[in-house]
Design an enzyme around this catalytic site. Structure first.
Site, PDB file in Angstrom:
ATOM      1  N   GLU A 193       0.812  -1.236   0.000  1.00  0.00           N
ATOM      2  CA  GLU A 193       0.000   0.000   0.000  1.00  0.00           C
ATOM      3  C   GLU A 193       0.838   1.277   0.000  1.00  0.00           C
ATOM      4  OE1 GLU A 193      -2.912  -0.247   3.142  1.00  0.00           O
ATOM      5  OE2 GLU A 193      -3.430  -2.313   2.640  1.00  0.00           O
ATOM      6  N   GLU A 225      -6.207 -10.833  -0.544  1.00  0.00           N
ATOM      7  CA  GLU A 225      -6.961 -10.562   0.693  1.00  0.00           C
ATOM      8  C   GLU A 225      -8.473 -10.559   0.415  1.00  0.00           C
ATOM      9  OE1 GLU A 225      -5.504  -7.091   2.742  1.00  0.00           O
ATOM     10  OE2 GLU A 225      -3.426  -7.473   2.180  1.00  0.00           O
TER      11      GLU A 225
HETATM   12  O1  G3I Z   1      -4.760 -10.053  19.157  1.00  0.00           O
HETATM   13  C1  G3I Z   1      -4.428  -8.818  19.816  1.00  0.00           C
HETATM   14  C2  G3I Z   1      -5.044  -8.797  21.202  1.00  0.00           C
HETATM   15  O2  G3I Z   1      -4.442  -9.818  21.989  1.00  0.00           O
HETATM   16  C3  G3I Z   1      -4.796  -7.418  21.840  1.00  0.00           C
HETATM   17  O3  G3I Z   1      -5.455  -7.361  23.104  1.00  0.00           O
HETATM   18  C4  G3I Z   1      -5.359  -6.344  20.910  1.00  0.00           C
HETATM   19  C5  G3I Z   1      -5.160  -4.949  21.437  1.00  0.00           C
HETATM   20  O4  G3I Z   1      -3.793  -4.613  21.300  1.00  0.00           O
HETATM   21  O5  G3I Z   1      -4.673  -6.420  19.622  1.00  0.00           O
HETATM   22  C6  G3I Z   1      -4.948  -7.655  19.001  1.00  0.00           C
HETATM   23  O6  G3I Z   1      -4.253  -7.662  17.784  1.00  0.00           O
HETATM   24  C7  G3I Z   1      -4.852  -6.873  16.754  1.00  0.00           C
HETATM   25  C8  G3I Z   1      -5.040  -7.794  15.541  1.00  0.00           C
HETATM   26  O7  G3I Z   1      -5.495  -7.056  14.405  1.00  0.00           O
HETATM   27  C9  G3I Z   1      -6.025  -8.926  15.832  1.00  0.00           C
HETATM   28  O8  G3I Z   1      -7.282  -8.419  16.007  1.00  0.00           O
HETATM   29  C10 G3I Z   1      -3.874  -5.761  16.388  1.00  0.00           C
HETATM   30  O9  G3I Z   1      -3.786  -4.857  17.467  1.00  0.00           O
HETATM   31  C11 G3I Z   1      -4.367  -5.044  15.151  1.00  0.00           C
HETATM   32  O10 G3I Z   1      -3.406  -4.087  14.721  1.00  0.00           O
HETATM   33  C12 G3I Z   1      -4.556  -6.046  14.018  1.00  0.00           C
HETATM   34  O11 G3I Z   1      -5.108  -5.379  12.887  1.00  0.00           O
HETATM   35  C13 G3I Z   1      -4.807  -6.009  11.617  1.00  0.00           C
HETATM   36  C14 G3I Z   1      -4.406  -4.889  10.659  1.00  0.00           C
HETATM   37  O12 G3I Z   1      -4.209  -5.417   9.328  1.00  0.00           O
HETATM   38  C15 G3I Z   1      -3.125  -4.222  11.120  1.00  0.00           C
HETATM   39  O13 G3I Z   1      -2.074  -5.165  11.135  1.00  0.00           O
HETATM   40  C16 G3I Z   1      -6.049  -6.729  11.110  1.00  0.00           C
HETATM   41  O14 G3I Z   1      -6.305  -7.877  11.905  1.00  0.00           O
HETATM   42  C17 G3I Z   1      -5.829  -7.183   9.671  1.00  0.00           C
HETATM   43  O15 G3I Z   1      -7.016  -7.753   9.118  1.00  0.00           O
HETATM   44  C18 G3I Z   1      -5.406  -6.002   8.799  1.00  0.00           C
HETATM   45  O16 G3I Z   1      -5.136  -6.500   7.522  1.00  0.00           O
HETATM   46  C19 G3I Z   1      -4.791  -5.517   6.538  1.00  0.00           C
HETATM   47  C20 G3I Z   1      -3.701  -6.098   5.665  1.00  0.00           C
HETATM   48  O17 G3I Z   1      -2.600  -6.407   6.464  1.00  0.00           O
HETATM   49  C21 G3I Z   1      -3.353  -5.133   4.553  1.00  0.00           C
HETATM   50  N1  G3I Z   1      -4.542  -4.801   3.757  1.00  0.00           N
HETATM   51  C22 G3I Z   1      -5.625  -4.238   4.566  1.00  0.00           C
HETATM   52  C23 G3I Z   1      -6.022  -5.205   5.673  1.00  0.00           C
HETATM   53  C24 G3I Z   1      -7.151  -4.636   6.489  1.00  0.00           C
HETATM   54  O18 G3I Z   1      -6.740  -3.501   7.164  1.00  0.00           O
END
Ligand code: G3I
Length: 441
Positions: free
Chosen positions: A247, A353
């Site tokens: 991105e 994705e």
């Molecule tokens: O699992 C932890 C939990 O233990 C903790 O209490 C909580 C609070 O800190 O965080 C949880 O982890 C989160 C994780 O998602 C699981 O829910 C992370 O903070 C959070 O940053 C993470 O977000 C992910 C995001 O990318 C950022 O990395 C999303 O799951 C994921 O679906 C999203 O995916 C992105 C692709 O990488 C790139 N394209 C877009 C897509 C959607 O944004």
């Protein structure tokens, strides 16, 4: 019940025997093509299911014999079932008494008491997709139990949803934490699954110490090279491919985002990062990954300009089109456009994705309606058909971004109910899963 059936069959056989003759004076009958299928029941290894698939035989009496010269069982509508007394080699014969001729077909069957495959069982996605990998995202805390069972059955490639990004693997300067990444890679390797590394560089997963880097630009670049080299080297031979940069194009302007990487390494930060990765593992496949590459032609053109630059330096192997789409768009023509641009460059195409929103307009307040589920099924079928039609040299993987509807990132991101994935919250396959399989037929 069985005795009556036999007597009736025998009586009918005698009647037809008297009537049937080789007399060619009978009116010329439609050609009968005798054919049947016999299989071992999924529920009982001693029971067989016999299905008369003959053509031109309607209205003629037919009967089965499940052992050589054995009892005659009248063939009724639908399949016939027969329970053998024990294991053995048996002959199943179907006889059709037509006016001018008697037709018979015999098949040998081995009964070892083992139940046969459940004909109702859905084919696994990875078995149906014979020419490309079917991917699923995972989180380290979900690698066991039902997730493991379902992912192992349907998928042969995994992507870490968030734990192979810089903010997780390199949380503080000089301090790597590969615990979650190792668990995910080990999970995949132990199941013979591919791993798609996602994502080395992404402005949305950059640790704060990198965002606020206090050293010189040269020190910043050296740190990035060390991070990419350390990470790619660690998973050499285990991770098949990496999204090196994710991105990098700014929505609207279609210029490079003004990320800390661009600011401190220059506009050619993308090529530098790809070079670092290639130096670390010349065999790993390197991708550029982005979203809205189908309907946003400006963004698509900007992406292909980056890709052409990387290709001219021999640094890129494939393009990741994220495919976060909806049941009602983008169109198949728009989806095809990013495929055509990638294929024309002799690069690998990764639908990286995929999720398909069923409620983009928030018109469904509480549940996925059957009619909307059918529309979503059709969209999954369309996307899979497009992917499956890609020339083999450009096929790589189609990765779905989430297992169960309730686990989708979309729910928090958009804040309205949605059901974008292949499985419901109880791990049941949805119509969308059928659509995926239909796209492979
Ligand atoms: O699992 C932890 C939990 O233990 C903790 O209490 C909580 C609070 O800190 O965080 C949880 O982890 C989160 C994780 O998602 C699981 O829910 C992370 O903070 C959070 O940053 C993470 O977000 C992910 C995001 O990318 C950022 O990395 C999303 O799951 C994921 O679906 C999203 O995916 C992105 C692709 O990488 C790139 N394209 C877009 C897509 C959607 O944004």
């Amino acid at each position: 019940m069985k005795k009556t059936k036999i007597y009736l069959a025998f009586v009918l056989a005698v009647i037809f025997a008297g009537c049937s003759s080789d007399d060619n004076s009978a009116a010329a009958e439609k050609p009968v093509v005798i054919n049947f299928e016999v299989s071992v029941s999924a529920g009982n290894g001693l029971r067989v299911i016999a299905d008369n698939k003959s053509t031109g035989a309607s209205g003629f009496e037919a009967y089965w014999q499940f052992t050589e010269g054995g009892e005659k069982v009248l063939d009724g509508p639908g399949p016939e079932y027969y329970l053998y007394d024990g294991p053995g080699e048996y002959q199943v014969t179907l006889t059709i008494e037509a006016p001018a001729k008697t037709y018979t077909d015999t098949k040998n069957i081995t009964i070892d008491g083992e139940a046969g495959p459940d004909p109702q069982a859905k084919k696994a996605l990875k078995e149906a997709a014979t020419t490309f990998s079917v991917g699923m995202i995972v989180q380290a805390n979900r690698l066991g139990g039902k997730h493991d069972e379902v992912i192992s059955k349907d998928f042969n490639s995994i992507t870490s949803e968030y734990e192979m990004k810089m903010n997780i693997m390199y949380p503080s300067e000089g301090n790597y934490n590969f615990d979650a990444a190792d668990a995910i890679v080990d999970f995949a390797v132990s199941r013979g699954m591919d791993v798609h590394g996602h994502a080395l560089i992404w402005h949305n997963a950059t640790p704060s110490w990198v965002e606020n880097f206090s050293g010189t630009d040269a020190e910043f670049e050296a740190m990035v090279e060390d991070y990419i080299t350390t990470t790619v080297t660690r998973y050499k031979g285990k991770v098949r491919s990496w999204d090196v940069v994710n991105e990098a194009i700014e929505d609207g302007s279609n210029n490079l985002r003004n990320s800390v990487f661009k600011q401190k390494m220059g506009d050619d930060f993308i090529a530098k990062c790809f070079q670092f990765a290639k130096n670390a593992d010349p065999d790993v496949l390197l991708f550029y990954n982005d979203y809205n590459l189908t309907f946003d032609s400006g963004k698509q053109n900007a992406m292909f300009a980056i890709v052409d630059d990387l290709k001219s330096q021999g640094l890129i192997d494939g393009v990741g089109a994220q495919m976060h789409i909806s049941y009602n768009g983008p169109s198949s023509t728009q989806i095809q456009s990013v495929v055509d641009g990638t294929v024309s460059r002799d690069l690998l195409m990764h639908f990286s994705e995929l999720d398909i929103r069923a409620n983009p307009d928030n018109d469904l307040t509480t549940a996925l309606t059957d009619s909307r589920a059918i529309e979503q099924q059709a969209k999954y079928k369309e996307v899979v058909e497009i992917y499956n039609a890609i020339p083999q040299d450009s096929k790589f993987a189609l990765t779905v971004w989430g297992l169960r509807d309730n686990e989708s990132w979309l729910l928090d991101f958009w804040g309205n109910p949605d059901w974008p994935l292949l499985y419901d919250s109880a791990f049941n396959t949805k119509k969308a899963h059928d659509g995926f399989l239909e796209g492979l037929e």
